[in-house]
Motif scaffolding. Structure first.
Motif, PDB file in Angstrom:
ATOM      1  N   ARG A   3       0.425  -1.354  -0.557  1.00 25.20           N
ATOM      2  CA  ARG A   3      -0.277  -0.178   0.598  1.00 25.20           C
ATOM      3  C   ARG A   3       0.608   1.164   0.109  1.00 25.20           C
ATOM      4  N   SER A   5       0.283   5.532   0.704  1.00 30.80           N
ATOM      5  CA  SER A   5      -1.185   6.528   1.319  1.00 30.80           C
ATOM      6  C   SER A   5       0.274   7.960   1.674  1.00 30.80           C
ATOM      7  N   GLU A  47       4.773   3.645   1.619  1.00 27.56           N
ATOM      8  CA  GLU A  47       4.717   2.485   0.512  1.00 27.56           C
ATOM      9  C   GLU A  47       5.143   1.442   1.924  1.00 27.56           C
ATOM     10  N   ASP A  50       0.228  -3.106   3.804  1.00 25.91           N
ATOM     11  CA  ASP A  50      -0.451  -2.934   4.709  1.00 25.91           C
ATOM     12  C   ASP A  50      -0.683  -2.652   6.080  1.00 25.91           C
ATOM     13  N   GLU A  51      -0.179  -2.902   6.574  1.00 20.98           N
ATOM     14  CA  GLU A  51      -0.534  -3.423   8.148  1.00 20.98           C
ATOM     15  C   GLU A  51       0.731  -2.220   8.763  1.00 20.98           C
ATOM     16  N   GLU A  54      -0.069   1.172   8.464  1.00 23.14           N
ATOM     17  CA  GLU A  54      -0.739   1.259   9.288  1.00 23.14           C
ATOM     18  C   GLU A  54      -0.532   1.474  10.838  1.00 23.14           C
ATOM     19  N   ASP A  77      -5.088   7.732   0.376  1.00 22.65           N
ATOM     20  CA  ASP A  77      -3.936   6.368  -0.892  1.00 22.65           C
ATOM     21  C   ASP A  77      -3.568   6.235  -2.101  1.00 22.65           C
TER      22      ASP A  77
END
Ligand SMILES: [Zn+2]
Ligand SMILES: [Zn+2]
Length: 317
Positions: A3, A5, A47, A50-51, A54, A77
């Protein structure tokens, strides 16, 4: 899942070690991307898994540096770009200026330890500072807060200082006023016509003049302090006469908390406040017996003294 963000952070996030903090967090969570000072605050992109992304954003809010204050953080995102590294980019100065500037901050305990350590290369260097302390507002000429936008721009960092400035694990990483005996500003003592009197031992000479009852103007953060020996009654009276200040209480400078306790009663809350990074001037209950001139706070019916903090001027009111 990978991911990417971005975050746009506003508040007091420049000159408080925020970019190094972000850099270290990105490394902790193994993220690539960048962080940059903008005229509005700090922008970043990260980048990675995902975890981790977060956790990164949670840590930004929960672990931010002691002097930082986040007023807002907008997140969105983006499409992953497969960056290889995380980097601190050059500041952007192309937009409207609305970043908040940190106030000047009193010396931190790490710098104080170095200042007093005869083996340290900054032993007794009067302009010692780091990411957690030192001048900010006083030296800033424009934002974003980078050395080139401060009054420190004319002092080119020596190799040792430059190394600290570029090392993300160093507590002076991107500390804009970073300086030392070899490359930074020096103290000097001048007479009232501005002619230099002493460039080699200005502190010793100043102490000598204060003991003799002279009035000194000490240039520091935020402006000049007019200083006299508060135990020298004649000197205090002369300062009052010259300033046309008949009874308004004067501030007192003391070495440390122990010295402050010799002239005023100080409870735990007051002590904590005196030693906080803001180093405020407090009004304290004065002791019955102390060595200060009564002219420091004349005609004071309620027996209080403004107080004193270590390593910075303070007051008796
Ligand atoms: Zn410091
Ligand atoms: Zn240096």
């Amino acid at each position: 899942m990978i991911r990417r963000s971005k975050g746009a952070i506003k508040g007091i996030v420049q000159g408080v070690g925020f970019r190094p903090f972000i850099y270290q967090l990105a490394h902790r969570y193994q993220l690539s991307g960048h962080v940059v000072n903008t005229p509005e605050g700090v922008d970043l992109e990260v980048e990675g898994p995902d975890e981790n992304v977060e956790h990164f954003f949670q840590s930004v809010l929960s672990e931010s540096p002691p002097l930082a204050h986040i007023s807002s953080m907008e997140r969105a995102d983006l499409r992953p770009r497969n960056d290889k590294f995380f980097e601190i980019q050059e500041s952007r100065a192309d937009q409207e200026r609305s970043a908040l500037i940190s106030p000047d901050v009193s010396i931190c305990s790490d710098c104080l330890r170095e200042l007093r350590d005869s083996k340290d290369r900054r032993f007794r260097y009067p302009f010692i500072n780091c990411t957690n302390c030192g001048p900010r507002y006083t030296i800033i000429m424009d934002i974003p807060y980078d050395r080139a936008m401060t009054t420190m721009k004319k002092f080119k960092m020596c190799k040792a200082c430059q190394r600290e400035y570029e090392d993300p694990t160093n507590r002076r990483f991107h500390a804009q006023p970073n300086a030392c005996w070899d490359c930074g500003p020096r103290l000097s003592l001048h007479d009232h016509d501005g002619h230099p009197i002493d460039r080699d031992t200005p502190v010793e000479k100043t102490i000598h003049l204060l003991k003799r009852g002279s009035i000194l103007a000490i240039k520091g953060l935020g402006g000049f302090h007019l200083a006299v020996d508060a135990t020298n009654h004649k000197a205090v009276v002369r300062l009052r006469r010259r300033k046309h200040r008949e009874e308004k209480p004067l501030a007192i400078m003391v070495r440390d908390l122990e010295a402050a306790k010799e002239i005023a009663h100080i409870n735990e809350i007051e002590a904590t406040s005196l030693l906080s990074p803001q180093r405020p001037i407090l009004i304290l209950k004065k002791r019955r017996f102390h060595r200060l001139s009564p002219q420091v706070a004349p005609r004071n019916q309620i027996a209080t003294l403004g107080s004193c903090f270590p390593t910075r001027p303070s007051t008796i009111c």
